[in-house]
Design a protein around this motif. Sequence first.
Motif, PDB file in Angstrom:
ATOM      1  N   ARG A 241       0.755  -1.157   0.177  1.00 39.84           N
ATOM      2  CA  ARG A 241       0.269   0.036   0.039  1.00 39.84           C
ATOM      3  C   ARG A 241       1.006   1.280   0.012  1.00 39.84           C
ATOM      4  O   ARG A 241       0.599   2.387  -0.652  1.00 39.84           O
ATOM      5  N   TYR A 242       2.127   1.085   0.676  1.00 42.41           N
ATOM      6  CA  TYR A 242       3.026   2.321   0.845  1.00 42.41           C
ATOM      7  C   TYR A 242       3.615   2.514  -0.814  1.00 42.41           C
ATOM      8  O   TYR A 242       3.626   3.676  -1.206  1.00 42.41           O
ATOM      9  N   VAL A 243       3.803   1.710  -1.253  1.00 38.49           N
ATOM     10  CA  VAL A 243       4.443   1.680  -2.568  1.00 38.49           C
ATOM     11  C   VAL A 243       3.388   2.167  -3.688  1.00 38.49           C
ATOM     12  O   VAL A 243       3.621   3.050  -4.488  1.00 38.49           O
ATOM     13  N   ASP A 244       2.025   1.651  -3.445  1.00 40.46           N
ATOM     14  CA  ASP A 244       1.030   2.086  -4.448  1.00 40.46           C
ATOM     15  C   ASP A 244       0.793   3.570  -4.336  1.00 40.46           C
ATOM     16  O   ASP A 244       0.041   3.800  -5.096  1.00 40.46           O
ATOM     17  N   ALA A 245       1.156   3.894  -3.059  1.00 43.75           N
ATOM     18  CA  ALA A 245       0.942   5.498  -2.769  1.00 43.75           C
ATOM     19  C   ALA A 245       1.793   6.363  -3.202  1.00 43.75           C
ATOM     20  O   ALA A 245       2.033   7.525  -3.118  1.00 43.75           O
ATOM     21  N   SER A 246       2.820   5.931  -4.149  1.00 43.57           N
ATOM     22  CA  SER A 246       4.039   6.577  -4.337  1.00 43.57           C
ATOM     23  C   SER A 246       3.518   7.885  -5.023  1.00 43.57           C
ATOM     24  O   SER A 246       4.288   8.725  -5.046  1.00 43.57           O
ATOM     25  N   PRO A 247       2.729   7.667  -6.097  1.00 43.74           N
ATOM     26  CA  PRO A 247       2.166   8.885  -6.942  1.00 43.74           C
ATOM     27  C   PRO A 247       1.810  10.110  -5.875  1.00 43.74           C
ATOM     28  O   PRO A 247       2.109  11.570  -6.207  1.00 43.74           O
ATOM     29  N   TYR A 249       3.037  10.636  -2.931  1.00 51.78           N
ATOM     30  CA  TYR A 249       4.433  11.242  -2.378  1.00 51.78           C
ATOM     31  C   TYR A 249       5.168  11.854  -3.485  1.00 51.78           C
ATOM     32  O   TYR A 249       5.616  12.894  -3.110  1.00 51.78           O
ATOM     33  N   ALA A 250       5.156  11.488  -4.525  1.00 51.62           N
ATOM     34  CA  ALA A 250       5.855  12.332  -5.431  1.00 51.62           C
ATOM     35  C   ALA A 250       5.249  13.686  -5.896  1.00 51.62           C
ATOM     36  O   ALA A 250       6.022  14.607  -6.067  1.00 51.62           O
ATOM     37  N   ASN A 251       3.809  13.711  -5.657  1.00 53.98           N
ATOM     38  CA  ASN A 251       3.403  14.994  -5.610  1.00 53.98           C
ATOM     39  C   ASN A 251       3.813  16.013  -4.764  1.00 53.98           C
ATOM     40  O   ASN A 251       4.019  17.090  -4.848  1.00 53.98           O
ATOM     41  N   ILE A 252       3.774  15.274  -3.292  1.00 58.52           N
ATOM     42  CA  ILE A 252       4.294  16.275  -2.437  1.00 58.52           C
ATOM     43  C   ILE A 252       5.728  16.596  -2.379  1.00 58.52           C
ATOM     44  O   ILE A 252       6.255  17.917  -2.179  1.00 58.52           O
ATOM     45  N   LEU A 253       6.621  15.827  -2.925  1.00 54.28           N
ATOM     46  CA  LEU A 253       7.982  16.020  -3.211  1.00 54.28           C
ATOM     47  C   LEU A 253       8.262  16.752  -4.469  1.00 54.28           C
ATOM     48  O   LEU A 253       9.394  17.198  -4.579  1.00 54.28           O
ATOM     49  N   GLY A 254       7.385  17.008  -5.251  1.00 55.39           N
ATOM     50  CA  GLY A 254       7.501  17.445  -6.546  1.00 55.39           C
ATOM     51  C   GLY A 254       8.531  16.835  -7.658  1.00 55.39           C
ATOM     52  O   GLY A 254       9.401  17.354  -8.265  1.00 55.39           O
ATOM     53  N   MET A 255       8.435  15.378  -7.435  1.00 51.59           N
ATOM     54  CA  MET A 255       9.467  14.504  -8.207  1.00 51.59           C
ATOM     55  C   MET A 255       8.497  13.765  -9.333  1.00 51.59           C
ATOM     56  O   MET A 255       7.323  13.431  -9.087  1.00 51.59           O
ATOM     57  N   ASP A 256       9.114  12.966 -10.100  1.00 52.80           N
ATOM     58  CA  ASP A 256       8.584  12.155 -11.070  1.00 52.80           C
ATOM     59  C   ASP A 256       8.076  10.803 -10.348  1.00 52.80           C
ATOM     60  O   ASP A 256       8.744  10.129  -9.408  1.00 52.80           O
ATOM     61  N   ALA A 257       6.802  10.460 -10.653  1.00 56.00           N
ATOM     62  CA  ALA A 257       6.175   9.228  -9.894  1.00 56.00           C
ATOM     63  C   ALA A 257       6.955   8.185  -9.914  1.00 56.00           C
ATOM     64  O   ALA A 257       7.031   7.317  -9.276  1.00 56.00           O
ATOM     65  N   ALA A 258       7.520   7.649 -11.208  1.00 55.34           N
ATOM     66  CA  ALA A 258       8.080   6.485 -11.411  1.00 55.34           C
ATOM     67  C   ALA A 258       9.239   6.343 -10.686  1.00 55.34           C
ATOM     68  O   ALA A 258       9.379   5.373 -10.100  1.00 55.34           O
ATOM     69  N   VAL A 260      10.022   7.996  -7.783  1.00 54.57           N
ATOM     70  CA  VAL A 260       9.611   7.717  -6.398  1.00 54.57           C
ATOM     71  C   VAL A 260       9.273   6.163  -6.110  1.00 54.57           C
ATOM     72  O   VAL A 260       9.812   5.773  -5.152  1.00 54.57           O
ATOM     73  N   ARG A 261       8.445   5.777  -7.028  1.00 56.45           N
ATOM     74  CA  ARG A 261       8.061   4.450  -6.742  1.00 56.45           C
ATOM     75  C   ARG A 261       9.221   3.606  -6.878  1.00 56.45           C
ATOM     76  O   ARG A 261       9.261   2.375  -5.982  1.00 56.45           O
ATOM     77  N   LYS A 262       9.869   3.712  -7.909  1.00 56.11           N
ATOM     78  CA  LYS A 262      11.298   2.765  -7.598  1.00 56.11           C
ATOM     79  C   LYS A 262      12.039   2.911  -6.639  1.00 56.11           C
ATOM     80  O   LYS A 262      12.576   1.926  -6.072  1.00 56.11           O
TER      81      LYS A 262
END
Length: 489
Positions: A241-247, A249-258, A260-262
């Motif tokens: 569930r944390y990995v699936d929530a990566s998008p 986190y990416a939005n909060i961090l201002g980073m690319d979702a892919a 951040v997920r990796k």
Amino acid sequence: MRKKKSEKLLKCVDDILSSLKMFQNFKGSSYISAKINKLCSDNLAVLEECADGVENKEYLELLGKFKESVSKINLGDAAEISKRLKELISESVIYKVVFMPYKASMWDSLESVWMAADKDKRCEAVVVPITYYELDSNRNPVKRVNEREEFPEYVPVVNDEEYDLENDRPDIIYIHNPNDNTNLITRVDSRYYSWNLKKYCEKLVYVPYYKWVDGVSSTSFKSAMYYADYTVQSSDDAVKRYVDASPEYANILGMDAASVRKSMEKKLINLGSPEVDKVLSLSKDNVPMPDDWKGKVIQSRVNVLYNTTLDEIFKSKTFDKVKETLAFFKENSEKAFVIWRPHPLMRQSLVSMLPYLVDEYDEIMSEFINSSYGVLDANPSMHYAMFWSDMYYGYKTSSMTELYKYTGKIILEDAPRLTKFVSKCSTENILNKLKESNVVSEPDYSLDSIVDIIAGNDELKDGKHLNLENSGSKINNYILEKMCQEDEN
């Protein structure tokens, strides 16, 4: 020896081998030969000076043979001997492992890892409780706090003001505070934010101070989960569930979702829960009954641990259920006794988030403290109440609810907004259910009905014993193996 020292010795060995190769290429130059001879002598001197750190007779014997091969400029023999010499140096490495908890009541999230590291010959383990601040409703710091005096006596602690993190540069740092500058109630000193700690260690490991509840717990963003090298989770559900929530986190961090997920896929690991280790280890020896509970928490009554969480109060925005619950114990004091444990940050959280409830909470607390139908559990550790209680009553989202399951004793999950209801289950059905499962919920089952059943069935007070693998040892070994693998590469 410390890892830095071993790296220095390994470099000495490599430099000597490189020098011998150079010597073969510049045999005709007396100047270069003299330089190379001096370099070899200096490096051999370092290898001899640091022999005590290896603590191995084989090392001294190999070092003697290595010196001989070097003096004879026998590159083949020197290279062969160096392989085992370097192995012995690597095997002698001691990793500096620093634990940086901030609240004593949350130390159980790290304790079994510390115990494993403290016993491990590969580690030098140090506990440094870190300073934090209490915040007012405007998120301004109003009080500076360090809880090092509240840690168990068997845990040697170091004053964080005296610990030179920047120069010591430990190999591994463990933390249990993930919020950095985002916490609304308490906040650690900025030098202990995860991104700052990461500057001074090779591996930063975050171990949550709450027990994940499959299908229930929230995957809200916590900055340390991204900045730490590893985040330990206690279930596959949590990792997924944390990995699936990566998008998010990416939005909060201002980073690319892919990306951040990796990153999250590498960082998140299911290695169990040190908090469960603690619950399974509880005994009369390590959690003796508090003095002010003696004569009150007795076998002739059903002693109920009542846990009041921030989550339920923030959702209900009322203390109606709390008052109803405490009234039950007051009216049934002959058969039931309450060990009430409001969240340690309850009042401070109300001041910050729901200030209009502060006076009511103070009134409830004052009445309870002056009563005789229960005791207030204000111990930094929740384990006294967990061990000495006969059952548990609390909200299902609480990590304490999840942890209590491992006592094997009965849990009644509270529905905080539900008041003045009566259980419709028969006594026989309730008893059968409790023998089948140690977790039941309102409104199918009520506090009154569960207390009555336990009062008439003493075997339910004991709970079912569980045997599980120690998570602290798993975590310690996993991180050390990762360190060793990277050293070899």
